[in-house]
Structures are given as C-alpha cells and as structure tokens.
Design a protein around this motif. Structure first.
Motif, PDB file in Angstrom:
ATOM      1  N   ILE A 254       0.833  -1.197   0.000  1.00 14.37           N
ATOM      2  CA  ILE A 254       0.000   0.000   0.000  1.00 14.37           C
ATOM      3  C   ILE A 254       0.870   1.250   0.000  1.00 14.37           C
ATOM      4  O   ILE A 254       0.588   2.233  -0.707  1.00 14.37           O
ATOM      5  CB  ILE A 254      -0.947  -0.008   1.219  1.00 14.37           C
ATOM      6  CG1 ILE A 254      -1.969  -1.150   1.082  1.00 14.37           C
ATOM      7  CG2 ILE A 254      -1.667   1.337   1.373  1.00 14.37           C
ATOM      8  CD1 ILE A 254      -2.780  -1.405   2.341  1.00 14.37           C
ATOM      9  N   SER A 255       1.943   1.212   0.757  1.00  9.05           N
ATOM     10  CA  SER A 255       2.852   2.353   0.830  1.00  9.05           C
ATOM     11  C   SER A 255       3.500   2.635  -0.523  1.00  9.05           C
ATOM     12  O   SER A 255       3.738   3.798  -0.880  1.00  9.05           O
ATOM     13  CB  SER A 255       3.931   2.102   1.890  1.00  9.05           C
ATOM     14  OG  SER A 255       3.354   1.986   3.182  1.00  9.05           O
ATOM     15  N   GLY A 256       3.760   1.577  -1.277  1.00  9.57           N
ATOM     16  CA  GLY A 256       4.334   1.761  -2.611  1.00  9.57           C
ATOM     17  C   GLY A 256       3.392   2.497  -3.541  1.00  9.57           C
ATOM     18  O   GLY A 256       3.817   3.364  -4.323  1.00  9.57           O
ATOM     19  N   ILE A 257       2.111   2.165  -3.461  1.00  3.48           N
ATOM     20  CA  ILE A 257       1.112   2.844  -4.289  1.00  3.48           C
ATOM     21  C   ILE A 257       0.998   4.312  -3.868  1.00  3.48           C
ATOM     22  O   ILE A 257       0.908   5.213  -4.707  1.00  3.48           O
ATOM     23  CB  ILE A 257      -0.258   2.137  -4.166  1.00  3.48           C
ATOM     24  CG1 ILE A 257      -0.149   0.692  -4.651  1.00  3.48           C
ATOM     25  CG2 ILE A 257      -1.326   2.890  -4.952  1.00  3.48           C
ATOM     26  CD1 ILE A 257      -1.386  -0.153  -4.382  1.00  3.48           C
ATOM     27  N   ALA A 258       1.032   4.545  -2.553  1.00  4.94           N
ATOM     28  CA  ALA A 258       0.949   5.914  -2.037  1.00  4.94           C
ATOM     29  C   ALA A 258       2.145   6.749  -2.505  1.00  4.94           C
ATOM     30  O   ALA A 258       1.987   7.913  -2.898  1.00  4.94           O
ATOM     31  CB  ALA A 258       0.888   5.893  -0.509  1.00  4.94           C
ATOM     32  N   GLU A 259       3.321   6.153  -2.484  1.00  7.16           N
ATOM     33  CA  GLU A 259       4.524   6.882  -2.895  1.00  7.16           C
ATOM     34  C   GLU A 259       4.439   7.298  -4.355  1.00  7.16           C
ATOM     35  O   GLU A 259       4.790   8.429  -4.718  1.00  7.16           O
ATOM     36  CB  GLU A 259       5.761   6.018  -2.659  1.00  7.16           C
ATOM     37  CG  GLU A 259       7.072   6.726  -2.965  1.00  7.16           C
ATOM     38  CD  GLU A 259       8.276   5.882  -2.633  1.00  7.16           C
ATOM     39  OE1 GLU A 259       9.401   6.380  -2.802  1.00  7.16           O
ATOM     40  OE2 GLU A 259       8.112   4.706  -2.218  1.00  7.16           O
ATOM     41  N   ARG A 260       3.941   6.401  -5.200  1.00  9.40           N
ATOM     42  CA  ARG A 260       3.816   6.741  -6.619  1.00  9.40           C
ATOM     43  C   ARG A 260       2.814   7.863  -6.839  1.00  9.40           C
ATOM     44  O   ARG A 260       2.947   8.656  -7.768  1.00  9.40           O
ATOM     45  CB  ARG A 260       3.406   5.504  -7.424  1.00  9.40           C
ATOM     46  CG  ARG A 260       4.474   4.422  -7.468  1.00  9.40           C
ATOM     47  CD  ARG A 260       4.233   3.480  -8.640  1.00  9.40           C
ATOM     48  NE  ARG A 260       2.898   2.908  -8.664  1.00  9.40           N
ATOM     49  CZ  ARG A 260       2.547   1.794  -8.030  1.00  9.40           C
ATOM     50  NH1 ARG A 260       3.450   1.136  -7.297  1.00  9.40           N
ATOM     51  NH2 ARG A 260       1.313   1.325  -8.114  1.00  9.40           N
ATOM     52  N   LYS A 261       1.801   7.930  -5.961  1.00 11.89           N
ATOM     53  CA  LYS A 261       0.775   8.972  -6.110  1.00 11.89           C
ATOM     54  C   LYS A 261       1.204  10.275  -5.439  1.00 11.89           C
ATOM     55  O   LYS A 261       0.584  11.326  -5.632  1.00 11.89           O
ATOM     56  CB  LYS A 261      -0.560   8.487  -5.517  1.00 11.89           C
ATOM     57  CG  LYS A 261      -1.740   9.372  -5.908  1.00 11.89           C
ATOM     58  CD  LYS A 261      -3.045   8.728  -5.503  1.00 11.89           C
ATOM     59  CE  LYS A 261      -4.248   9.604  -5.902  1.00 11.89           C
ATOM     60  NZ  LYS A 261      -4.388   9.756  -7.360  1.00 11.89           N
ATOM     61  N   GLY A 262       2.244  10.218  -4.633  1.00 11.38           N
ATOM     62  CA  GLY A 262       2.722  11.417  -3.969  1.00 11.38           C
ATOM     63  C   GLY A 262       1.934  11.791  -2.732  1.00 11.38           C
ATOM     64  O   GLY A 262       1.826  12.974  -2.390  1.00 11.38           O
ATOM     65  N   VAL A 263       1.354  10.778  -2.045  1.00  9.21           N
ATOM     66  CA  VAL A 263       0.598  11.024  -0.817  1.00  9.21           C
ATOM     67  C   VAL A 263       1.102  10.083   0.268  1.00  9.21           C
ATOM     68  O   VAL A 263       1.857   9.137   0.005  1.00  9.21           O
ATOM     69  CB  VAL A 263      -0.918  10.794  -1.039  1.00  9.21           C
ATOM     70  CG1 VAL A 263      -1.452  11.729  -2.117  1.00  9.21           C
ATOM     71  CG2 VAL A 263      -1.216   9.337  -1.406  1.00  9.21           C
ATOM     72  N   GLU A 264       0.679  10.344   1.503  1.00  7.74           N
ATOM     73  CA  GLU A 264       1.043   9.472   2.610  1.00  7.74           C
ATOM     74  C   GLU A 264       0.195   8.196   2.559  1.00  7.74           C
ATOM     75  O   GLU A 264      -0.961   8.231   2.102  1.00  7.74           O
ATOM     76  CB  GLU A 264       0.812  10.185   3.948  1.00  7.74           C
ATOM     77  CG  GLU A 264       1.725  11.366   4.190  1.00  7.74           C
ATOM     78  CD  GLU A 264       3.177  10.949   4.326  1.00  7.74           C
ATOM     79  OE1 GLU A 264       3.441   9.820   4.808  1.00  7.74           O
ATOM     80  OE2 GLU A 264       4.056  11.749   3.962  1.00  7.74           O
TER      81      GLU A 264
END
Length: 333
Positions: A254-264
């Motif tokens: 989940i954190s990987g997806i968040a990083e790509r989107k530029g959010v926490e």
C-alpha cells in the motif's frame, strides 16, 4: 472541508470526521487534555464537523472533554456518542464472570443517554449509537426506547455499532437508522463479506468506518516495539508474531502505491474508504496527524488505483483476528 449526507435521514457531516477515543483512554498510551483540546478546536476551524465519542471513553471523561471544547460553538459541530455497556454504581464498567456487561434494556439505555447529555453539556445529541448489541434484549425494544428520545428532541438520529445485517434490518424496521459504525479499512474488509455494507447501502443508511487506518498500522509509521506499556495494540493479534510479519507486507504494498501517487499511506487509506461511499473517523490527538488526515478528503483515486488496492489488500488478506477472542465476543454476528 466538503460536507456530505450521512445516510438518507438528513444528517450532514464533514467528509472526514475525528475519532476522539484516544484523547481519554490509556489504550493508546497517556493523553494530555490541553493537547486534545487544541486538536479539537483546530479541527473545527479546518472544517471538521463530525466528532465521535462514547460514554465508555475514559469513563465519561471524553464526553466531558468534548463538552468543554465545543462550548460556544455547539451549532458548528455534529456530535456522535455511544451507549450500551453496563456500569457499576461507582462509574466503572460492569464486569460479570470476567466479561464486560452489555446492557440494551430500554430503561438503561435511556438513563445512559441522559448521562451523556449532562457530560456533553448539550440539550440534544446529534447521533446516538448503540455501542454493542445486547443478545438478551430484542433490538426492537432498545430502538423503540431510543426513538422516543428522538420524538422528545433529546437525540437527532439513531445508529448502531458492530451490528450484523439482520440486526440492522430489524432495528431499521422500528425507527430509521441513520448510520452504522464498524471497523473497516484496507486492513479489515469483513463488512463486504458478511452483508453489512450491502445492507446499509440498500436501506439508505450511512456507514462510518472506525479504525480506518488499521489502528495506525496503515500509516506505515507504527513501531510495535515502541508502544507504551498500556497500549492495547501490544496484544493485538494482527500486530503480533508471524501475523505482524505477514501484515507488514500488505502495508509495504500500500505504501508503494501511495509513494507513486505522492501522498502518505494514511491518506491513501482514508481516500479509499471515502471512495467506498463512507465517512471515516480516524482518531488522533496530534495536530500534525489531524491536518494529514483532513487532506485525504481532497485525494481522488482512479479506477486503476482502486483496482490495484483491491489486488494488494483484498477481502480477508489480513493475518489474524481483528480483536482478541475475548473482545470478538462482543461483535454481533
């Protein structure tokens, strides 16, 4: 902050609410009233209108805290509290044979709501949830008593917490249920499998996920070895032993997806619950986390991102029960 309809009974709340339990209990470690009051007041300034408490949080302290925080601004907030546990004469939760007593008897629930009104220093409460379902009292009797308080103007709306689909239907047949509150997150999607989410959507009932951040695990910042000795998460089945290792991989994805989107990661998790048509109530007593959570209301997830989240965090993926066996006994099934 955008306002949304919670259910179909006319109650409008902020897109993201604030869970206040951690401000008055030791289950997440010690709290500080002045810090909590600052967070509550700033929340109202930032557009949060929906605040969640319960008579059991700090044995009435949390309701008193909200009463202090909202003095003079009552018209700007929607307060939801919960009743339904038994109490001893000295104000402690009643325990019989080592188990907390759930009390849904009409006279007890009415008396409990009167107590909440006094502690909150309010003439009416916007939303009252039945905290847990008493298996010894027909839900129709409990809701019938609560509906009389609606007619008297003491409460605006009725809700249920941790109720099964059939219980929701039976309650709704007596008086319209405005909201159902149950644990729901990318980490815990049981309500999609047991019919609860389908039922509330069918009946026009709002859904309020508590623990939408998986008790802090979905933030990607939780360090279980650094938790305070009073923090109940030290015994959380999903945060212990092999379960912890397995579940950490979900958070990593989940954190990987968040990083790509530029959010926490926390913001992604909250945006996901909003995308499901829900009003999450993440709990925090810190201003920095409050601001982070509020910003999640502005995040729009694409269909591709939602599909990817479904793939990495499908129904039933979390290892371990969401509560200890003793606490699962209070969940209506």
């Amino acid at each position: 902050m955008k306002s949304v309809e919670l259910g179909s009974q006319g109650l409008k709340v902020s897109q993201v609410g604030l869970g206040c339990m951690g401000m008055s209990t030791y289950i997440y470690g010690p709290s500080d009233d002045e810090q909590s009051l600052s967070t509550l007041r700033l929340a109202t300034e930032l557009g949060v209108t929906f605040f969640d408490t319960a008579e059991t949080y700090g044995m009435g302290h949390n309701e008193q805290l909200l009463g202090r925080a909202f003095t003079g601004i009552r018209e700007r907030v929607i307060v939801a509290t919960k009743v339904g546990f038994g109490f001893t004469d000295d104000g402690k939760i009643k325990v019989v044979d080592g188990k907390r007593v759930v009390d849904g008897k009409p006279e007890h629930v009415v008396r409990a709501i009167e107590g909440s009104l006094r502690r909150l220093q309010m003439d009416y409460i916007d939303l009252i949830y039945l905290h847990r379902i008493d298996p010894t009292v027909p839900i129709e009797e409990t809701i019938g008593a609560m509906s009389k308080l609606v007619a008297e103007g003491k409460i605006g709306h009725i809700g249920l917490s941790e109720a099964a689909a059939d219980t929701i239907r039976r309650a709704h047949s007596v008086h319209p249920i405005t909201a159902v509150q149950t644990e729901y997150s990318l980490f815990e999607r049981g309500v999609e499998a047991n019919g609860v989410l389908d039922t509330v959507h069918e009946l026009g009932i709002g859904f309020v996920p508590y623990s939408p951040l998986g008790r802090g695990f979905l933030t990607g910042r939780l360090k279980t070895d650094a938790l305070h000795e009073t923090d109940f998460r030290k015994t959380d089945p999903r945060l212990s032993g092999e379960n912890l290792l397995a579940n950490a991989r979900i958070v990593e994805a989940i954190s990987g997806i968040a990083e790509r989107k530029g959010v926490e990661p926390s913001q992604l998790a909250l945006a996901w619950t909003i995308a499901q048509g829900c009003v999450p109530i993440p709990g925090t007593r810190r201003i920095s986390f409050l601001k982070e959570n509020i910003a999640a209301a502005d995040i729009v997830l694409t269909q591709e991102e939602l599909a990817e989240l479904d793939e990495v965090a499908p129904i039933g993926i979390a290892a371990g029960e969401r509560y200890t066996q003793a606490n699962m006994a209070y969940v209506n099934k």
